[in-house]
Write a protein that holds these residues in place. Sequence first.
Motif, PDB file in Angstrom:
ATOM      1  N   THR A   1      40.877  33.293  39.532  1.00 54.38           N
ATOM      2  CA  THR A   1      40.709  33.363  40.983  1.00 54.38           C
ATOM      3  C   THR A   1      41.039  34.755  41.504  1.00 54.38           C
ATOM      4  OG1 THR A   1      41.156  31.022  41.267  1.00 54.38           O
ATOM      5  CG2 THR A   1      41.475  32.409  43.189  1.00 54.38           C
TER       6      THR A   1
ATOM      7  N   GLN B   1      38.439  37.383  40.424  1.00 53.84           N
ATOM      8  CA  GLN B   1      37.216  37.294  41.223  1.00 53.84           C
ATOM      9  C   GLN B   1      37.379  37.977  42.578  1.00 53.84           C
ATOM     10  OE1 GLN B   1      36.656  33.028  41.153  1.00 53.84           O
ATOM     11  NE2 GLN B   1      35.207  33.151  39.457  1.00 53.84           N
ATOM     12  N   ASN B   2      38.630  38.135  43.006  1.00 51.19           N
ATOM     13  CA  ASN B   2      38.912  38.796  44.280  1.00 51.19           C
ATOM     14  C   ASN B   2      39.289  40.259  44.090  1.00 51.19           C
ATOM     15  OD1 ASN B   2      38.415  36.538  45.956  1.00 51.19           O
ATOM     16  ND2 ASN B   2      40.402  35.700  45.411  1.00 51.19           N
TER      17      ASN B   2
ATOM     18  N   ASP C   1      41.450  41.731  41.775  1.00 48.91           N
ATOM     19  CA  ASP C   1      42.768  42.083  41.249  1.00 48.91           C
ATOM     20  C   ASP C   1      42.621  42.549  39.797  1.00 48.91           C
ATOM     21  OD1 ASP C   1      45.328  41.757  39.859  1.00 48.91           O
ATOM     22  OD2 ASP C   1      46.030  40.757  41.681  1.00 48.91           O
TER      23      ASP C   1
END
Length: 133
Positions: free
Chosen positions: A113, A116-117, A119
């Motif tokens: 997650t 996907q952002n 990081d």
Amino acid sequence: MTSGIVVDGYIVGGTVSRVNGSGNQVTTGPDGRFSGLTGTGPIQVVGGVDASTGQPFKGVLTAPEGAEVVTPLTTLINTLAGQGGSVQAATQEVLTKLGLPLSFDVLKVDPITLAQNGDTDALAVAKAGVMVA
């Protein structure tokens, strides 16, 4: 009760239980998440389907008690801790040997997650999980 997520690709329909057999069994949902696990001790996951490949998951993943994420990396950590070491020392050893940031909480954070952002630490952790799987 314990809840969490299983990540080796998200594992859908996997059976989550305690390694020692205490407590109940629960099944992961379409996003790899599980909830309502009772008992104490390390977590174990078997069966299900890897959502990223569509292939049956034939391995066994584990994580130390208290973990909220079950991955190939938590399996390494749980194995090392089970050989007489502490979870903290095992976590530090795995992260250090794989060149991963010690600040990333691999026992609590879903790396996919966050990756996907954008990081970059999470992306490195996700890639390491794929490499050791």
